[in-house]
Design a protein around this motif. Structure first.
Motif, PDB file in Angstrom:
ATOM      1  N   PRO A 194       5.350   6.443   1.700  1.00 54.11           N
ATOM      2  CA  PRO A 194       5.166   5.633   0.485  1.00 54.11           C
ATOM      3  C   PRO A 194       5.935   6.161  -0.732  1.00 54.11           C
ATOM      4  CG  PRO A 194       3.178   6.871   0.986  1.00 54.11           C
ATOM      5  CD  PRO A 194       4.099   7.033   2.160  1.00 54.11           C
ATOM      6  N   ARG A 195       6.152   7.453  -0.815  1.00 55.78           N
ATOM      7  CA  ARG A 195       6.874   8.003  -1.974  1.00 55.78           C
ATOM      8  C   ARG A 195       8.274   7.436  -2.120  1.00 55.78           C
ATOM      9  NH1 ARG A 195       5.150  14.352  -1.874  1.00 55.78           N
ATOM     10  NH2 ARG A 195       3.054  13.991  -2.671  1.00 55.78           N
ATOM     11  N   THR A 196       8.871   7.052  -1.006  1.00 54.39           N
ATOM     12  CA  THR A 196      10.207   6.463  -1.046  1.00 54.39           C
ATOM     13  C   THR A 196      10.213   5.188  -1.881  1.00 54.39           C
ATOM     14  OG1 THR A 196      10.701   7.343   1.139  1.00 54.39           O
ATOM     15  CG2 THR A 196      12.057   5.517   0.399  1.00 54.39           C
ATOM     16  N   PHE A 197       9.129   4.442  -1.837  1.00 52.12           N
ATOM     17  CA  PHE A 197       9.081   3.127  -2.466  1.00 52.12           C
ATOM     18  C   PHE A 197       8.355   3.114  -3.809  1.00 52.12           C
ATOM     19  CE2 PHE A 197       9.315   2.744   2.122  1.00 52.12           C
ATOM     20  CZ  PHE A 197      10.450   1.963   2.269  1.00 52.12           C
ATOM     21  N   GLU A 198       7.634   4.156  -4.118  1.00 52.79           N
ATOM     22  CA  GLU A 198       6.854   4.182  -5.362  1.00 52.79           C
ATOM     23  C   GLU A 198       7.690   3.995  -6.629  1.00 52.79           C
ATOM     24  OE1 GLU A 198       4.370   7.652  -5.146  1.00 52.79           O
ATOM     25  OE2 GLU A 198       3.145   6.769  -3.561  1.00 52.79           O
ATOM     26  N   PRO A 199       8.941   4.504  -6.691  1.00 53.03           N
ATOM     27  CA  PRO A 199       9.729   4.268  -7.909  1.00 53.03           C
ATOM     28  C   PRO A 199      10.041   2.798  -8.185  1.00 53.03           C
ATOM     29  CG  PRO A 199      10.670   6.068  -6.641  1.00 53.03           C
ATOM     30  CD  PRO A 199       9.618   5.413  -5.782  1.00 53.03           C
ATOM     31  N   LEU A 200       9.852   1.945  -7.207  1.00 52.50           N
ATOM     32  CA  LEU A 200      10.139   0.517  -7.379  1.00 52.50           C
ATOM     33  C   LEU A 200       9.064  -0.219  -8.163  1.00 52.50           C
ATOM     34  CD1 LEU A 200      11.142  -0.336  -3.710  1.00 52.50           C
ATOM     35  CD2 LEU A 200      12.566   0.537  -5.538  1.00 52.50           C
ATOM     36  N   ILE A 201       7.888   0.374  -8.232  1.00 54.95           N
ATOM     37  CA  ILE A 201       6.739  -0.330  -8.808  1.00 54.95           C
ATOM     38  C   ILE A 201       6.643  -0.045 -10.301  1.00 54.95           C
ATOM     39  CG2 ILE A 201       4.244  -0.678  -8.648  1.00 54.95           C
ATOM     40  CD1 ILE A 201       5.850  -1.370  -6.068  1.00 54.95           C
ATOM     41  N   PRO A 202       6.720  -1.092 -11.117  1.00 52.43           N
ATOM     42  CA  PRO A 202       6.559  -0.878 -12.564  1.00 52.43           C
ATOM     43  C   PRO A 202       5.189  -0.262 -12.862  1.00 52.43           C
ATOM     44  CG  PRO A 202       7.353  -3.096 -12.119  1.00 52.43           C
ATOM     45  CD  PRO A 202       6.961  -2.493 -10.802  1.00 52.43           C
ATOM     46  N   ARG A 203       5.155   0.723 -13.693  1.00 50.94           N
ATOM     47  CA  ARG A 203       3.920   1.444 -14.010  1.00 50.94           C
ATOM     48  C   ARG A 203       2.857   0.527 -14.622  1.00 50.94           C
ATOM     49  NH1 ARG A 203       5.290   4.287 -10.498  1.00 50.94           N
ATOM     50  NH2 ARG A 203       6.637   6.046 -10.779  1.00 50.94           N
ATOM     51  N   ARG A 204       3.279  -0.532 -15.275  1.00 48.13           N
ATOM     52  CA  ARG A 204       2.311  -1.432 -15.896  1.00 48.13           C
ATOM     53  C   ARG A 204       1.460  -2.169 -14.857  1.00 48.13           C
ATOM     54  NH1 ARG A 204       7.278  -3.493 -16.722  1.00 48.13           N
ATOM     55  NH2 ARG A 204       7.769  -5.481 -15.792  1.00 48.13           N
ATOM     56  N   LEU A 205       1.878  -2.129 -13.586  1.00 51.49           N
ATOM     57  CA  LEU A 205       1.095  -2.769 -12.526  1.00 51.49           C
ATOM     58  C   LEU A 205      -0.009  -1.863 -11.980  1.00 51.49           C
ATOM     59  CD1 LEU A 205       3.856  -4.601 -10.469  1.00 51.49           C
ATOM     60  CD2 LEU A 205       2.275  -5.561 -12.145  1.00 51.49           C
ATOM     61  N   GLY A 206      -0.054  -0.626 -12.443  1.00 49.14           N
ATOM     62  CA  GLY A 206      -1.085   0.298 -11.971  1.00 49.14           C
ATOM     63  C   GLY A 206      -0.528   1.252 -10.948  1.00 49.14           C
ATOM     64  N   SER A 207      -1.362   1.684 -10.040  1.00 47.72           N
ATOM     65  CA  SER A 207      -0.992   2.690  -9.051  1.00 47.72           C
ATOM     66  C   SER A 207       0.140   2.213  -8.141  1.00 47.72           C
ATOM     67  CB  SER A 207      -2.204   3.027  -8.180  1.00 47.72           C
ATOM     68  OG  SER A 207      -1.806   3.806  -7.076  1.00 47.72           O
ATOM     69  N   PRO A 208       1.293   2.876  -8.218  1.00 48.36           N
ATOM     70  CA  PRO A 208       2.383   2.499  -7.308  1.00 48.36           C
ATOM     71  C   PRO A 208       1.992   2.681  -5.840  1.00 48.36           C
ATOM     72  CG  PRO A 208       3.229   3.892  -9.058  1.00 48.36           C
ATOM     73  CD  PRO A 208       1.733   3.900  -9.171  1.00 48.36           C
ATOM     74  N   ARG A 209       1.220   3.715  -5.551  1.00 47.37           N
ATOM     75  CA  ARG A 209       0.834   3.976  -4.160  1.00 47.37           C
ATOM     76  C   ARG A 209       0.065   2.781  -3.591  1.00 47.37           C
ATOM     77  NH1 ARG A 209       0.317   8.883  -1.078  1.00 47.37           N
ATOM     78  NH2 ARG A 209       2.241   9.255  -2.226  1.00 47.37           N
ATOM     79  N   ALA A 210      -0.851   2.235  -4.366  1.00 46.63           N
ATOM     80  CA  ALA A 210      -1.636   1.097  -3.875  1.00 46.63           C
ATOM     81  C   ALA A 210      -0.730  -0.100  -3.565  1.00 46.63           C
ATOM     82  CB  ALA A 210      -2.697   0.710  -4.903  1.00 46.63           C
ATOM     83  N   TRP A 211       0.233  -0.368  -4.419  1.00 45.19           N
ATOM     84  CA  TRP A 211       1.145  -1.488  -4.190  1.00 45.19           C
ATOM     85  C   TRP A 211       2.009  -1.255  -2.960  1.00 45.19           C
ATOM     86  CZ3 TRP A 211       0.805  -6.139  -6.262  1.00 45.19           C
ATOM     87  CH2 TRP A 211       0.090  -6.289  -7.444  1.00 45.19           C
ATOM     88  N   VAL A 212       2.509  -0.027  -2.793  1.00 47.28           N
ATOM     89  CA  VAL A 212       3.354   0.284  -1.641  1.00 47.28           C
ATOM     90  C   VAL A 212       2.553   0.168  -0.345  1.00 47.28           C
ATOM     91  CG1 VAL A 212       4.683   2.112  -0.497  1.00 47.28           C
ATOM     92  CG2 VAL A 212       4.970   1.713  -2.952  1.00 47.28           C
ATOM     93  N   LEU A 213       1.363   0.748  -0.332  1.00 47.65           N
ATOM     94  CA  LEU A 213       0.533   0.661   0.870  1.00 47.65           C
ATOM     95  C   LEU A 213       0.129  -0.790   1.155  1.00 47.65           C
ATOM     96  CD1 LEU A 213      -1.690   3.853   0.452  1.00 47.65           C
ATOM     97  CD2 LEU A 213       0.381   3.558   1.845  1.00 47.65           C
ATOM     98  N   GLY A 214      -0.181  -1.526   0.100  1.00 49.35           N
ATOM     99  CA  GLY A 214      -0.526  -2.942   0.261  1.00 49.35           C
ATOM    100  C   GLY A 214       0.626  -3.748   0.831  1.00 49.35           C
ATOM    101  N   SER A 215       1.845  -3.457   0.379  1.00 48.29           N
ATOM    102  CA  SER A 215       2.989  -4.192   0.913  1.00 48.29           C
ATOM    103  C   SER A 215       3.240  -3.813   2.371  1.00 48.29           C
ATOM    104  CB  SER A 215       4.242  -3.976   0.054  1.00 48.29           C
ATOM    105  OG  SER A 215       4.685  -2.639   0.122  1.00 48.29           O
ATOM    106  N   GLY A 216       2.988  -2.554   2.721  1.00 44.92           N
ATOM    107  CA  GLY A 216       3.111  -2.161   4.127  1.00 44.92           C
ATOM    108  C   GLY A 216       2.124  -2.895   5.009  1.00 44.92           C
ATOM    109  N   VAL A 217       0.900  -3.004   4.543  1.00 45.69           N
ATOM    110  CA  VAL A 217      -0.122  -3.745   5.297  1.00 45.69           C
ATOM    111  C   VAL A 217       0.267  -5.223   5.387  1.00 45.69           C
ATOM    112  CG1 VAL A 217      -2.531  -4.520   5.253  1.00 45.69           C
ATOM    113  CG2 VAL A 217      -1.970  -2.114   4.797  1.00 45.69           C
ATOM    114  N   ALA A 218       0.789  -5.783   4.298  1.00 45.21           N
ATOM    115  CA  ALA A 218       1.216  -7.189   4.313  1.00 45.21           C
ATOM    116  C   ALA A 218       2.346  -7.402   5.314  1.00 45.21           C
ATOM    117  CB  ALA A 218       1.650  -7.620   2.909  1.00 45.21           C
TER     118      ALA A 218
END
Length: 130
Positions: free
Chosen positions: A28-52
């Motif tokens: 997940p760390r590879t993708f965390e820089p893609l997530i704007p901080r204003r959306l909250g936890s980058p880890r949650a978004w990355v893991l959520g996209s993996g599950v999706a």
């Protein structure tokens, strides 16, 4: 329901989605820089996209859910495009992450259009429709 007349493109798409979904969950760390901080936890978004991605892969792989899976996959590819643009804009030659290197970050942007088209084609041809 008629059998899918062209399962290979669907199964290849399912395989690609599985590979990227697993990559999001394992690295997940590879993708965390893609997530704007204003959306909250980058880890949650990355893991959520993996599950999706894994859910879309399963839906595309099964003939009974292939049409819905193809449509969901197309929507997912459109939804992650802003993250890919963010990654390209933030890329730099000395990046430690391969995903943040300019050639990779900018090179993947043009592939979003054929990926969306691929997913829509899988949805359109599901169940033997043409």
């Amino acid at each position: 329901m008629p059998r899918d007349s062209r399962p290979l493109p669907a199964l290849a798409l399912a395989g690609a989605l599985t590979a990227t979904g697993v990559l999001h969950l394992v690295r997940p760390r590879t993708f965390e820089p893609l997530i704007p901080r204003r959306l909250g936890s980058p880890r949650a978004w990355v893991l959520g996209s993996g599950v999706a991605e894994l859910a879309c892969a399963a839906a595309v792989a099964a003939p009974a859910t292939r049409r819905a899976g193809g449509l969901a996959t197309a929507a997912l590819f459109v939804a992650v495009f802003p993250g890919n643009v963010t990654m390209a804009l933030a890329s730099h030659p000395g990046a430690r992450s391969w995903a943040m290197r300019p050639a990779v970050a900018w090179g993947r942007l043009p592939f979003q259009v054929p990926l969306v088209a691929w997913a829509l084609r899988v949805a359109r041809t599901a169940g033997g429709a043409s």
